[in-house]
Design a protein around this motif. Structure first.
Motif, PDB file in Angstrom:
ATOM      1  N   GLY A  15     -34.794  -3.481  23.419  1.00  0.00           N
ATOM      2  CA  GLY A  15     -36.072  -3.948  24.120  1.00  0.00           C
ATOM      3  C   GLY A  15     -35.735  -4.662  25.419  1.00  0.00           C
ATOM      4  N   PHE A  16     -35.095  -5.602  25.604  1.00  0.00           N
ATOM      5  CA  PHE A  16     -34.496  -6.065  26.702  1.00  0.00           C
ATOM      6  C   PHE A  16     -34.212  -5.304  27.821  1.00  0.00           C
ATOM      7  CE2 PHE A  16     -31.821  -8.475  29.418  1.00  0.00           C
ATOM      8  CZ  PHE A  16     -32.425  -9.355  30.163  1.00  0.00           C
ATOM      9  N   ALA A  17     -33.307  -4.077  27.392  1.00  0.00           N
ATOM     10  CA  ALA A  17     -32.887  -3.221  28.458  1.00  0.00           C
ATOM     11  C   ALA A  17     -33.883  -2.426  28.876  1.00  0.00           C
ATOM     12  CB  ALA A  17     -31.850  -2.437  27.838  1.00  0.00           C
ATOM     13  N   LYS A  37     -45.174  14.899  37.250  1.00  0.00           N
ATOM     14  CA  LYS A  37     -46.312  14.527  36.126  1.00  0.00           C
ATOM     15  C   LYS A  37     -46.296  13.040  35.630  1.00  0.00           C
ATOM     16  CE  LYS A  37     -47.408  18.854  33.697  1.00  0.00           C
ATOM     17  NZ  LYS A  37     -47.538  19.546  32.517  1.00  0.00           N
ATOM     18  N   THR A  38     -45.235  12.491  36.128  1.00  0.00           N
ATOM     19  CA  THR A  38     -44.816  11.035  35.688  1.00  0.00           C
ATOM     20  C   THR A  38     -45.382  10.197  37.016  1.00  0.00           C
ATOM     21  OG1 THR A  38     -43.018  11.964  34.575  1.00  0.00           O
ATOM     22  CG2 THR A  38     -43.070   9.435  34.835  1.00  0.00           C
ATOM     23  N   SER A  39     -46.004   9.341  36.724  1.00  0.00           N
ATOM     24  CA  SER A  39     -46.422   8.502  37.831  1.00  0.00           C
ATOM     25  C   SER A  39     -45.690   7.023  37.523  1.00  0.00           C
ATOM     26  CB  SER A  39     -47.998   7.986  37.633  1.00  0.00           C
ATOM     27  OG  SER A  39     -48.134   7.348  36.538  1.00  0.00           O
ATOM     28  N   LYS A  40     -45.529   6.221  38.557  1.00  0.00           N
ATOM     29  CA  LYS A  40     -44.899   4.931  38.312  1.00  0.00           C
ATOM     30  C   LYS A  40     -45.519   3.802  37.464  1.00  0.00           C
ATOM     31  CE  LYS A  40     -42.866   1.092  40.787  1.00  0.00           C
ATOM     32  NZ  LYS A  40     -42.400   0.730  41.951  1.00  0.00           N
ATOM     33  N   THR A  41     -46.960   3.878  37.309  1.00  0.00           N
ATOM     34  CA  THR A  41     -47.661   3.312  36.524  1.00  0.00           C
ATOM     35  C   THR A  41     -47.473   3.722  34.968  1.00  0.00           C
ATOM     36  OG1 THR A  41     -49.425   2.882  38.258  1.00  0.00           O
ATOM     37  CG2 THR A  41     -49.971   2.293  36.050  1.00  0.00           C
ATOM     38  N   ASN A  42     -47.524   4.967  34.874  1.00  0.00           N
ATOM     39  CA  ASN A  42     -47.106   5.456  33.507  1.00  0.00           C
ATOM     40  C   ASN A  42     -45.924   5.114  32.989  1.00  0.00           C
ATOM     41  OD1 ASN A  42     -47.416   7.071  31.401  1.00  0.00           O
ATOM     42  ND2 ASN A  42     -46.811   9.246  32.592  1.00  0.00           N
ATOM     43  N   SER A  43     -44.789   5.191  33.549  1.00  0.00           N
ATOM     44  CA  SER A  43     -43.480   4.944  33.064  1.00  0.00           C
ATOM     45  C   SER A  43     -43.335   3.486  32.944  1.00  0.00           C
ATOM     46  CB  SER A  43     -42.337   5.423  33.995  1.00  0.00           C
ATOM     47  OG  SER A  43     -42.497   4.799  35.540  1.00  0.00           O
ATOM     48  N   GLU A  44     -44.050   2.606  33.669  1.00  0.00           N
ATOM     49  CA  GLU A  44     -43.987   1.065  33.523  1.00  0.00           C
ATOM     50  C   GLU A  44     -44.601   0.791  32.245  1.00  0.00           C
ATOM     51  OE1 GLU A  44     -45.427  -1.060  36.838  1.00  0.00           O
ATOM     52  OE2 GLU A  44     -43.881  -0.131  38.131  1.00  0.00           O
ATOM     53  N   ARG A  45     -45.895   1.393  32.015  1.00  0.00           N
ATOM     54  CA  ARG A  45     -46.706   0.920  30.630  1.00  0.00           C
ATOM     55  C   ARG A  45     -45.964   1.454  29.574  1.00  0.00           C
ATOM     56  NH1 ARG A  45     -53.241   1.624  30.005  1.00  0.00           N
ATOM     57  NH2 ARG A  45     -52.987   1.038  27.855  1.00  0.00           N
ATOM     58  N   PHE A  46     -45.358   2.687  29.627  1.00  0.00           N
ATOM     59  CA  PHE A  46     -44.603   3.259  28.439  1.00  0.00           C
ATOM     60  C   PHE A  46     -43.362   2.215  28.278  1.00  0.00           C
ATOM     61  CE2 PHE A  46     -41.647   6.320  26.244  1.00  0.00           C
ATOM     62  CZ  PHE A  46     -42.691   6.479  25.150  1.00  0.00           C
ATOM     63  N   ARG A  47     -42.510   1.819  29.390  1.00  0.00           N
ATOM     64  CA  ARG A  47     -41.490   0.888  29.221  1.00  0.00           C
ATOM     65  C   ARG A  47     -41.919  -0.430  28.483  1.00  0.00           C
ATOM     66  NH1 ARG A  47     -39.560   1.809  33.975  1.00  0.00           N
ATOM     67  NH2 ARG A  47     -40.597  -0.024  34.817  1.00  0.00           N
ATOM     68  N   LYS A  48     -43.070  -0.850  28.978  1.00  0.00           N
ATOM     69  CA  LYS A  48     -43.444  -1.990  28.376  1.00  0.00           C
ATOM     70  C   LYS A  48     -43.650  -1.898  26.998  1.00  0.00           C
ATOM     71  CE  LYS A  48     -46.995  -5.664  29.448  1.00  0.00           C
ATOM     72  NZ  LYS A  48     -48.106  -6.104  30.203  1.00  0.00           N
ATOM     73  N   ILE A  49     -44.428  -0.876  26.674  1.00  0.00           N
ATOM     74  CA  ILE A  49     -44.762  -0.723  24.957  1.00  0.00           C
ATOM     75  C   ILE A  49     -43.430  -0.784  24.316  1.00  0.00           C
ATOM     76  CG2 ILE A  49     -45.806   0.869  23.501  1.00  0.00           C
ATOM     77  CD1 ILE A  49     -47.909   1.566  25.552  1.00  0.00           C
ATOM     78  N   LEU A  50     -42.506   0.019  24.709  1.00  0.00           N
ATOM     79  CA  LEU A  50     -41.369   0.090  23.984  1.00  0.00           C
ATOM     80  C   LEU A  50     -40.401  -0.912  23.897  1.00  0.00           C
ATOM     81  CD1 LEU A  50     -40.342   3.910  24.735  1.00  0.00           C
ATOM     82  CD2 LEU A  50     -41.552   2.903  22.636  1.00  0.00           C
ATOM     83  N   VAL A  90     -45.651   4.337  16.848  1.00  0.00           N
ATOM     84  CA  VAL A  90     -45.711   3.635  18.139  1.00  0.00           C
ATOM     85  C   VAL A  90     -45.294   4.695  19.189  1.00  0.00           C
ATOM     86  CG1 VAL A  90     -44.456   2.195  19.710  1.00  0.00           C
ATOM     87  CG2 VAL A  90     -45.344   1.330  17.367  1.00  0.00           C
ATOM     88  N   MET A  91     -44.353   5.591  18.930  1.00  0.00           N
ATOM     89  CA  MET A  91     -44.102   6.719  19.869  1.00  0.00           C
ATOM     90  C   MET A  91     -45.155   7.550  20.018  1.00  0.00           C
ATOM     91  SD  MET A  91     -41.242   5.899  20.905  1.00  0.00           S
ATOM     92  CE  MET A  91     -40.943   7.185  21.828  1.00  0.00           C
ATOM     93  N   TYR A  92     -46.131   7.962  19.137  1.00  0.00           N
ATOM     94  CA  TYR A  92     -47.111   8.927  19.176  1.00  0.00           C
ATOM     95  C   TYR A  92     -48.183   8.273  20.008  1.00  0.00           C
ATOM     96  CZ  TYR A  92     -51.148  11.567  17.987  1.00  0.00           C
ATOM     97  OH  TYR A  92     -52.542  12.328  18.182  1.00  0.00           O
ATOM     98  N   PHE A  93     -48.539   7.124  19.741  1.00  0.00           N
ATOM     99  CA  PHE A  93     -49.704   6.349  20.235  1.00  0.00           C
ATOM    100  C   PHE A  93     -49.342   6.030  21.655  1.00  0.00           C
ATOM    101  CE2 PHE A  93     -51.315   6.014  15.921  1.00  0.00           C
ATOM    102  CZ  PHE A  93     -52.376   6.654  16.135  1.00  0.00           C
ATOM    103  N   ALA A  94     -48.216   5.616  21.855  1.00  0.00           N
ATOM    104  CA  ALA A  94     -47.768   5.333  23.344  1.00  0.00           C
ATOM    105  C   ALA A  94     -47.470   6.411  24.309  1.00  0.00           C
ATOM    106  CB  ALA A  94     -46.371   4.604  23.292  1.00  0.00           C
ATOM    107  N   GLN A  95     -47.313   7.531  23.613  1.00  0.00           N
ATOM    108  CA  GLN A  95     -46.870   9.010  24.367  1.00  0.00           C
ATOM    109  C   GLN A  95     -48.439   9.330  24.733  1.00  0.00           C
ATOM    110  OE1 GLN A  95     -44.781  12.046  22.689  1.00  0.00           O
ATOM    111  NE2 GLN A  95     -44.888  13.037  24.526  1.00  0.00           N
ATOM    112  N   LYS A  96     -49.357   9.211  23.649  1.00  0.00           N
ATOM    113  CA  LYS A  96     -50.708   9.663  23.892  1.00  0.00           C
ATOM    114  C   LYS A  96     -51.407   8.755  24.960  1.00  0.00           C
ATOM    115  CE  LYS A  96     -54.848  10.604  21.517  1.00  0.00           C
ATOM    116  NZ  LYS A  96     -55.455  10.523  19.984  1.00  0.00           N
ATOM    117  N   ASP A  97     -51.260   7.585  24.736  1.00  0.00           N
ATOM    118  CA  ASP A  97     -51.980   6.576  25.633  1.00  0.00           C
ATOM    119  C   ASP A  97     -51.507   6.849  27.298  1.00  0.00           C
ATOM    120  OD1 ASP A  97     -53.520   4.273  26.584  1.00  0.00           O
ATOM    121  OD2 ASP A  97     -51.610   3.181  26.519  1.00  0.00           O
TER     122      ASP A  97
END
Length: 104
Positions: A15-17, A37-50, A90-97
Motif C-alpha cells: 500500500g505504501f509503495a 487511454k490512461t490519463s494522469k488523474t485516472n492513474s493517480e486515483r486508481f493508485r490512491k484506491i489501491l 475493490v479491483m472491479y469497482f476501482a477499475q470501473k470507477d
C-alpha cells in the motif's frame, strides 16, 4: 499468528509503495492499458484506491495477529476467503470507477 503478521506487513508495504512511492509496476492495470487511454488523474486515483486498500487490509491482518497473540483463535479459511472476495470487488469497482472518469 506469524502468517497474519507477515501478510499484514506485506500488504501495508505494498500500500505504501503504490500510494506514496508511486510504484505503478505493482499494478497490473497500469501496464495493460495503452498510454493514450490512461490519463494522469485516472492513474493517480486508481493508485490512491489501491494504496488505501493495502493499508486497510494490512491493518486488519495485523489486528488478527494481535488477537491470536492474545489467545483468541482465528480460523484462516474464512479470513482468506473474505480477503479474496473483497480484493476482487475493490479491483472491479476501482477499475470501473477510473474507466468511467476517462470517458468524461
Amino acid at each position: 499468528m506469524i502468517t497474519y503478521l507477515l501478510i499484514g506487513a506485506i500488504l501495508v508495504a505494498i500500500g505504501f509503495a503504490v500510494h506514496v512511492l508511486k510504484w505503478n509496476m505493482l499494478i497490473a492495470y497500469s501496464n495493460s492499458r495503452p498510454k493514450a487511454k490512461t490519463s494522469k488523474t485516472n492513474s493517480e486515483r486508481f493508485r490512491k484506491i489501491l494504496g488505501f486498500y493495502g493499508y486497510f487490509t494490512g491493518v486488519v491482518f495485523l489486528l488478527l495477529a494481535l488477537l491470536e497473540y492474545r489467545g483468541l483463535s482465528v480460523p484462516q479459511t474464512p479470513v482468506v476467503s473474505v480477503f479474496i472476495i473483497l480484493t476482487m470487488a475493490v479491483m472491479y469497482f476501482a477499475q470501473k470507477d477510473t474507466s468511467e472518469e476517462t470517458k468524461k
